[in-house]
Scaffold this active site. Sequence first.
Site, PDB file in Angstrom:
ATOM      1  CG  ASN A 147      41.839  37.319  40.470  1.00 38.48           C
ATOM      2  OD1 ASN A 147      41.670  35.969  40.721  1.00 38.48           O
ATOM      3  ND2 ASN A 147      42.395  38.394  41.283  1.00 38.48           N
TER       4      ASN A 147
ATOM      5  CG  ASN B  70      40.200  44.989  43.795  1.00 40.26           C
ATOM      6  OD1 ASN B  70      40.945  44.656  44.537  1.00 40.26           O
ATOM      7  ND2 ASN B  70      39.774  44.262  42.679  1.00 40.26           N
TER       8      ASN B  70
ATOM      9  CE  LYS C 130      41.140  46.457  39.328  1.00 41.32           C
ATOM     10  NZ  LYS C 130      40.394  45.147  39.099  1.00 41.32           N
TER      11      LYS C 130
ATOM     12  CB  CYS D 158      43.836  43.350  38.231  1.00 41.61           C
ATOM     13  SG  CYS D 158      43.399  42.051  36.735  1.00 41.61           S
TER      14      CYS D 158
ATOM     15  CD  GLU E 257      42.095  42.022  41.273  1.00 44.98           C
ATOM     16  OE1 GLU E 257      42.158  41.044  40.290  1.00 44.98           O
ATOM     17  OE2 GLU E 257      41.296  42.861  40.987  1.00 44.98           O
TER      18      GLU E 257
ATOM     19  CD  GLU F 292      37.410  44.106  39.288  1.00 47.08           C
ATOM     20  OE1 GLU F 292      37.788  44.969  40.153  1.00 47.08           O
ATOM     21  OE2 GLU F 292      37.998  43.580  38.529  1.00 47.08           O
TER      22      GLU F 292
HETATM   23  N1  CDT Z   1      40.542  41.875  37.861  1.00 49.78           N
HETATM   24  C1  CDT Z   1      40.819  42.524  36.554  1.00 49.78           C
HETATM   25  O1  CDT Z   1      40.912  43.813  36.615  1.00 49.78           O
HETATM   26  N2  CDT Z   1      40.487  41.869  35.537  1.00 49.78           N
HETATM   27  C2  CDT Z   1      40.622  42.528  34.218  1.00 49.78           C
HETATM   28  C3  CDT Z   1      39.609  41.974  33.518  1.00 49.78           C
HETATM   29  C4  CDT Z   1      39.103  42.960  32.373  1.00 49.78           C
HETATM   30  S1  CDT Z   1      37.619  42.186  31.609  1.00 49.78           S
HETATM   31  C5  CDT Z   1      36.313  42.897  32.404  1.00 49.78           C
HETATM   32  C6  CDT Z   1      41.828  42.810  33.535  1.00 49.78           C
HETATM   33  O2  CDT Z   1      42.324  43.816  33.055  1.00 49.78           O
HETATM   34  O3  CDT Z   1      42.682  41.572  33.611  1.00 49.78           O
END
Ligand code: CDT
Length: 311
Positions: free
Chosen positions: A197, A111, A128, A172, A47, A147
């Site tokens: 990430n 995204n 996304k 993600c 990502e 985000e």
């Molecule tokens: N990038 C991404 O979607 N990261 C989320 C972090 C969640 S915390 C706000 C994840 O689900 O891994």
Amino acid sequence: MARPLTIAAAQMGPVARDDSRAEVVDRLLALLTEAASRGAELVVFPELALTTFFPRWYIEDPREIESWFEPEMPGPATKPLFDEARRLQVGFSLGYAELTTDDNGDTHRYNTQILVERDGSIVGHYRKVHIPGHEANEPWRPFQHAERHFFEPGTDFPVWRCFGGLVGMAICNDRRWSETYRVMGLQGAELILIGYNTPLYYVPDPQQNALQAFHNHLVMQAGAYQNGAFVVGVAKGGIEEGVDSLAQTVIIGPSGQIIAQCLTTGDELAVAKVDLDYTDFYKKTLFDFDRYRIPEAYRRISDQRGALPPP
Ligand code: CDT
């Protein structure tokens, strides 16, 4: 093997805020070249692979926001990746921040992850759907996860016929939601490509920190098994601008078993030669959806739930 496909999950280590697109694309090219030398036909990058994970800062200046986005794909910085992939006859999937302008002249930010065939043509765009984090600045946090300030959500989970099978993508946070896999599974998805990430420190509930690696594999292994699909989960991991992020990139089979996994938190490949026909063992037995699923019963249950009095 009836439908063999060699897949490389191309994990990345940290990208610094000051790293240029050209520097990052050089790293992607090194991973692509190594993957090709190991026989890969499809390379999956994470990502927001072209930049640092910029939603960790609450940025308000519109010009600075746009500087993190790609208004075209390929653009001048990413064209070398497309050219080299075509020369090597290797396909790839790449996550990045997409800036588009609609017919009314309004701009939109997503995204996004794309799927590129071995001839360099883009066969699929995925935007996304589950956008995590927060909309407003939350200065009390040690770092932001804004985000929802930067991205609009996408609206569907398409699958594409390519690489000898049916391929879908997710990004993600999507991987934590069962619908993600099932919507693609109902379209017959055989291979699901996911970039992520994931900060190891979950600010709203730090009790979950110690479970990050467990939850990461739990959801992707379950999604693979319950839909009889291969799942490739690819991290941008390591300590990026002071924020430690999960690595543990994996390739998972339709049995739910991990076939290949990265060992480090840096730039590294996990490579597996799979047979897409192996999905039949699950799609035509335990998870024969046409034979065993009861959509009418699910509808009735959700209707009843709507009719229940509030707690
Ligand atoms: N990038 C991404 O979607 N990261 C989320 C972090 C969640 S915390 C706000 C994840 O689900 O891994």
